[in-house]
Design a protein around this motif. Structure first.
Motif, PDB file in Angstrom:
ATOM      1  N   ALA A  61      -0.518  11.952 -10.193  1.00  0.00           N
ATOM      2  CA  ALA A  61      -0.940  13.341  -9.985  1.00  0.00           C
ATOM      3  C   ALA A  61       0.085  14.340 -10.505  1.00  0.00           C
ATOM      4  O   ALA A  61      -0.276  15.450 -10.926  1.00  0.00           O
ATOM      5  CB  ALA A  61      -1.202  13.589  -8.500  1.00  0.00           C
ATOM      6  N   GLU A  62       1.354  13.962 -10.476  1.00  0.00           N
ATOM      7  CA  GLU A  62       2.421  14.867 -10.902  1.00  0.00           C
ATOM      8  C   GLU A  62       2.727  14.754 -12.397  1.00  0.00           C
ATOM      9  O   GLU A  62       3.624  15.434 -12.897  1.00  0.00           O
ATOM     10  CB  GLU A  62       3.677  14.591 -10.076  1.00  0.00           C
ATOM     11  N   THR A  63       1.990  13.919 -13.101  1.00  0.00           N
ATOM     12  CA  THR A  63       2.162  13.814 -14.543  1.00  0.00           C
ATOM     13  C   THR A  63       1.429  14.983 -15.210  1.00  0.00           C
ATOM     14  O   THR A  63       0.234  15.159 -14.990  1.00  0.00           O
ATOM     15  CB  THR A  63       1.599  12.482 -15.072  1.00  0.00           C
ATOM     16  N   PRO A  64       2.131  15.794 -15.998  1.00  0.00           N
ATOM     17  CA  PRO A  64       1.474  16.962 -16.605  1.00  0.00           C
ATOM     18  C   PRO A  64       0.229  16.578 -17.414  1.00  0.00           C
ATOM     19  O   PRO A  64       0.191  15.548 -18.085  1.00  0.00           O
ATOM     20  CB  PRO A  64       2.571  17.530 -17.528  1.00  0.00           C
ATOM     21  N   LEU A  83      -6.877  16.663  -7.806  1.00  0.00           N
ATOM     22  CA  LEU A  83      -7.491  17.879  -7.274  1.00  0.00           C
ATOM     23  C   LEU A  83      -6.758  18.369  -6.031  1.00  0.00           C
ATOM     24  O   LEU A  83      -6.570  19.582  -5.843  1.00  0.00           O
ATOM     25  CB  LEU A  83      -8.957  17.615  -6.940  1.00  0.00           C
ATOM     26  N   ILE A  84      -6.344  17.432  -5.176  1.00  0.00           N
ATOM     27  CA  ILE A  84      -5.607  17.799  -3.962  1.00  0.00           C
ATOM     28  C   ILE A  84      -4.295  18.482  -4.332  1.00  0.00           C
ATOM     29  O   ILE A  84      -3.932  19.525  -3.777  1.00  0.00           O
ATOM     30  CB  ILE A  84      -5.349  16.551  -3.099  1.00  0.00           C
ATOM     31  N   ARG A  85      -3.576  17.889  -5.269  1.00  0.00           N
ATOM     32  CA  ARG A  85      -2.285  18.471  -5.667  1.00  0.00           C
ATOM     33  C   ARG A  85      -2.496  19.849  -6.288  1.00  0.00           C
ATOM     34  O   ARG A  85      -1.761  20.798  -5.977  1.00  0.00           O
ATOM     35  CB  ARG A  85      -1.564  17.560  -6.649  1.00  0.00           C
ATOM     36  N   ALA A  86      -3.499  19.971  -7.163  1.00  0.00           N
ATOM     37  CA  ALA A  86      -3.772  21.267  -7.796  1.00  0.00           C
ATOM     38  C   ALA A  86      -4.117  22.314  -6.736  1.00  0.00           C
ATOM     39  O   ALA A  86      -3.646  23.457  -6.789  1.00  0.00           O
ATOM     40  CB  ALA A  86      -4.912  21.131  -8.804  1.00  0.00           C
ATOM     41  N   GLY A  87      -4.918  21.914  -5.754  1.00  0.00           N
ATOM     42  CA  GLY A  87      -5.283  22.837  -4.693  1.00  0.00           C
ATOM     43  C   GLY A  87      -4.093  23.257  -3.858  1.00  0.00           C
ATOM     44  O   GLY A  87      -3.923  24.439  -3.528  1.00  0.00           O
ATOM     45  N   TRP A  88      -3.250  22.291  -3.526  1.00  0.00           N
ATOM     46  CA  TRP A  88      -2.087  22.622  -2.694  1.00  0.00           C
ATOM     47  C   TRP A  88      -1.106  23.504  -3.452  1.00  0.00           C
ATOM     48  O   TRP A  88      -0.444  24.360  -2.852  1.00  0.00           O
ATOM     49  CB  TRP A  88      -1.399  21.352  -2.181  1.00  0.00           C
ATOM     50  N   ASN A  89      -1.009  23.334  -4.767  1.00  0.00           N
ATOM     51  CA  ASN A  89      -0.149  24.219  -5.555  1.00  0.00           C
ATOM     52  C   ASN A  89      -0.661  25.652  -5.506  1.00  0.00           C
ATOM     53  O   ASN A  89       0.128  26.609  -5.483  1.00  0.00           O
ATOM     54  CB  ASN A  89      -0.084  23.733  -7.002  1.00  0.00           C
ATOM     55  N   ILE A  90      -1.974  25.812  -5.479  1.00  0.00           N
ATOM     56  CA  ILE A  90      -2.559  27.152  -5.372  1.00  0.00           C
ATOM     57  C   ILE A  90      -2.263  27.748  -4.000  1.00  0.00           C
ATOM     58  O   ILE A  90      -1.894  28.920  -3.886  1.00  0.00           O
ATOM     59  CB  ILE A  90      -4.075  27.096  -5.622  1.00  0.00           C
ATOM     60  N   ARG A  91      -2.416  26.929  -2.962  1.00  0.00           N
ATOM     61  CA  ARG A  91      -2.143  27.416  -1.615  1.00  0.00           C
ATOM     62  C   ARG A  91      -0.682  27.777  -1.446  1.00  0.00           C
ATOM     63  O   ARG A  91      -0.337  28.760  -0.812  1.00  0.00           O
ATOM     64  CB  ARG A  91      -2.516  26.352  -0.573  1.00  0.00           C
ATOM     65  N   THR A 105     -10.160   7.852  -6.922  1.00  0.00           N
ATOM     66  CA  THR A 105      -9.137   8.252  -5.962  1.00  0.00           C
ATOM     67  C   THR A 105      -8.006   9.001  -6.649  1.00  0.00           C
ATOM     68  O   THR A 105      -7.507  10.012  -6.127  1.00  0.00           O
ATOM     69  CB  THR A 105      -8.593   7.011  -5.231  1.00  0.00           C
ATOM     70  N   LEU A 106      -7.594   8.534  -7.810  1.00  0.00           N
ATOM     71  CA  LEU A 106      -6.528   9.219  -8.550  1.00  0.00           C
ATOM     72  C   LEU A 106      -6.966  10.622  -8.965  1.00  0.00           C
ATOM     73  O   LEU A 106      -6.173  11.578  -8.890  1.00  0.00           O
ATOM     74  CB  LEU A 106      -6.129   8.408  -9.775  1.00  0.00           C
ATOM     75  N   TYR A 107      -8.217  10.759  -9.373  1.00  0.00           N
ATOM     76  CA  TYR A 107      -8.693  12.092  -9.751  1.00  0.00           C
ATOM     77  C   TYR A 107      -8.779  12.992  -8.523  1.00  0.00           C
ATOM     78  O   TYR A 107      -8.437  14.186  -8.578  1.00  0.00           O
ATOM     79  CB  TYR A 107     -10.049  11.998 -10.449  1.00  0.00           C
ATOM     80  N   ALA A 108      -9.197  12.431  -7.404  1.00  0.00           N
ATOM     81  CA  ALA A 108      -9.221  13.213  -6.161  1.00  0.00           C
ATOM     82  C   ALA A 108      -7.828  13.706  -5.807  1.00  0.00           C
ATOM     83  O   ALA A 108      -7.642  14.858  -5.399  1.00  0.00           O
ATOM     84  CB  ALA A 108      -9.796  12.371  -5.023  1.00  0.00           C
ATOM     85  N   ASN A 109      -6.835  12.855  -5.989  1.00  0.00           N
ATOM     86  CA  ASN A 109      -5.470  13.264  -5.666  1.00  0.00           C
ATOM     87  C   ASN A 109      -4.982  14.350  -6.621  1.00  0.00           C
ATOM     88  O   ASN A 109      -4.239  15.255  -6.217  1.00  0.00           O
ATOM     89  CB  ASN A 109      -4.527  12.062  -5.714  1.00  0.00           C
ATOM     90  N   GLU A 111       0.806  -1.214   0.000  1.00  0.00           N
ATOM     91  CA  GLU A 111       0.000   0.000   0.000  1.00  0.00           C
ATOM     92  C   GLU A 111       0.845   1.273   0.000  1.00  0.00           C
ATOM     93  O   GLU A 111       0.426   2.303  -0.540  1.00  0.00           O
ATOM     94  CB  GLU A 111      -0.966   0.008   1.177  1.00  0.00           C
ATOM     95  N   ASP A 112       2.025   1.237   0.596  1.00  0.00           N
ATOM     96  CA  ASP A 112       2.871   2.423   0.553  1.00  0.00           C
ATOM     97  C   ASP A 112       3.435   2.651  -0.840  1.00  0.00           C
ATOM     98  O   ASP A 112       3.597   3.794  -1.279  1.00  0.00           O
ATOM     99  CB  ASP A 112       3.991   2.314   1.591  1.00  0.00           C
ATOM    100  N   ASP A 113       3.730   1.572  -1.559  1.00  0.00           N
ATOM    101  CA  ASP A 113       4.156   1.721  -2.947  1.00  0.00           C
ATOM    102  C   ASP A 113       3.018   2.308  -3.780  1.00  0.00           C
ATOM    103  O   ASP A 113       3.229   3.161  -4.654  1.00  0.00           O
ATOM    104  CB  ASP A 113       4.580   0.370  -3.520  1.00  0.00           C
ATOM    105  N   ARG A 114       1.796   1.878  -3.491  1.00  0.00           N
ATOM    106  CA  ARG A 114       0.630   2.408  -4.216  1.00  0.00           C
ATOM    107  C   ARG A 114       0.423   3.900  -3.912  1.00  0.00           C
ATOM    108  O   ARG A 114       0.011   4.668  -4.776  1.00  0.00           O
ATOM    109  CB  ARG A 114      -0.624   1.607  -3.859  1.00  0.00           C
ATOM    110  N   ALA A 115       0.733   4.299  -2.686  1.00  0.00           N
ATOM    111  CA  ALA A 115       0.589   5.713  -2.321  1.00  0.00           C
ATOM    112  C   ALA A 115       1.553   6.580  -3.123  1.00  0.00           C
ATOM    113  O   ALA A 115       1.175   7.647  -3.625  1.00  0.00           O
ATOM    114  CB  ALA A 115       0.816   5.893  -0.822  1.00  0.00           C
ATOM    115  N   LEU A 116       2.802   6.133  -3.245  1.00  0.00           N
ATOM    116  CA  LEU A 116       3.759   6.899  -4.038  1.00  0.00           C
ATOM    117  C   LEU A 116       3.365   6.882  -5.511  1.00  0.00           C
ATOM    118  O   LEU A 116       3.481   7.888  -6.215  1.00  0.00           O
ATOM    119  CB  LEU A 116       5.171   6.347  -3.857  1.00  0.00           C
ATOM    120  N   ALA A 117       2.868   5.746  -5.978  1.00  0.00           N
ATOM    121  CA  ALA A 117       2.407   5.657  -7.364  1.00  0.00           C
ATOM    122  C   ALA A 117       1.260   6.635  -7.615  1.00  0.00           C
ATOM    123  O   ALA A 117       1.148   7.226  -8.694  1.00  0.00           O
ATOM    124  CB  ALA A 117       1.963   4.227  -7.675  1.00  0.00           C
TER     125      ALA A 117
END
Length: 322
Positions: A58-61, A88-96, A82-86, A47-53
């Motif tokens: 999310a970091e793929t342009p 959105l999370i990354r996009a939001g955190w980049n804005i913050r 879940t991948l789409y949610a992540n 599961e930790d490998d899946r988390a990094l994956a």
């Protein structure tokens, strides 16, 4: 799972450069091949490998349109929601941004929270339908922090994750951030949680690095409030030194450590950074040797805005002394 590729002689700052499985996953996302993306995750039982994956996706342009379209085509699929949610999370955190709250504008916060709320809608449904789905619960620990839902709610979400995945390092890393004073926690809570996770984890797991991360978080806080000398003095305290050595011996330096685990590199980088910041260069050397050219932004960015330069400088000193 594919093994890590050997160092190349230049700094490798992106895990896709040295983890073949993540390189293949990124390629599948770029090709908009949903079947290949799903197969890549199915091939990762850890599961930790899946988390990094998940973060590799999310970091793929330009992944957002692909993920949104795949969710529409596969509305019941927990992975792509879940991948789409992540995303959105990354996009939001980049804005913050990574700035302290007092340096973030009201407009930034509003957009940040809007992205996280959209992610929450997806994740709540996944968790309701698949209560043991680690990726979704892990991300909900992250959104709890970003939405400022409080310590109790963040812990509740982590406990739901831990019911099925008791040593989920990525989830523990997220809760550790929540427990730091910058997110309304305390050093007693943060350091106590890090030690407890490290001691409870199976030998050879990455959890010992949480002790190093907690120390680096406090080092940064002291440095901001006082000065670098005071921060270094904290890291050099015998109790902190002993705790770091014990955590490393039980985790990444233990014979049972999985050197092919995705988090192996990040954990070694955390130990190397903590020892380097304390001036214990010889003790950082084994960790630098373990990672070779594989550097991580966190926590080297705590030592220098140019994290690659910080890694290179401290590695040179450590290998010369140890």
């Amino acid at each position: 799972m594919s093994a890590l590729t050997p160092p190349t002689g230049r700094l490798l700052l992106d895990p896709t450069e040295y983890v073949p499985a993540l390189a293949a996953l990124r390629s599948a996302v770029q090709l908009r091949d949903a079947k290949a993306v799903a197969a890549a995750f199915d091939a990762l039982p850890d599961e930790d490998d899946r988390a990094l994956a998940c973060w590799t996706v999310a970091e793929t342009p330009d992944c957002g349109d692909f993920l949104r379209a795949t969710v529409a085509a596969r509305p019941g699929d927990p992975l792509f929601r879940t991948l789409y949610a992540n995303h959105l999370i990354r996009a939001g955190w980049n804005i913050r941004s990574g700035a302290r709250a007092e340096h973030v504008s009201r407009e930034q916060f509003d957009s940040f929270h809007a992205h996280l709320r959209r992610a929450e809608v997806l994740l709540i449904d996944v968790c309701a339908e698949y209560p043991a789905y680690a990726l979704a619960w892990y991300l909900r620990v992250t959104t709890a922090r970003g939405l400022e839902l409080g310590q109790g709610e963040a812990r509740r979400r982590y406990e739901r994750l831990a019911e099925h995945h008791p040593h989920h390092y990525s989830g523990q890393s997220q809760l550790l951030q929540q427990l730091c004073p910058k997110w309304s926690g305390s050093w007693e809570e943060a350091e106590g949680f890090a030690r407890a996770c490290a001691e409870a984890a199976p030998e050879g797991g990455p959890q010992g690095a949480l002790v190093a991360v907690a120390q680096m978080e406090r080092y940064l806080e002291i440095q901001r409030d006082e000065d670098t000398h005071a921060a270094e003095t904290y890291l050099r305290e015998p109790a902190q030194h002993t705790a770091l050595l014990a955590a490393a011996a039980r985790s990444v330096l233990h014979p049972a450590a999985r050197t092919d685990a995705f988090h192996h590199v990040g954990a070694h980088n955390a130990f190397a950074a903590a020892h380097s910041a304390a001036g214990r260069h010889a003790e950082a050397a084994p960790h630098f040797r373990a990672v070779g050219d594989r550097a991580t932004e966190f926590p080297w960015g705590y030592l220098n805005a140019d994290h690659a330069a910080a890694f290179t400088r401290h590695r040179k000193t450590a290998l010369a002394k140890g």
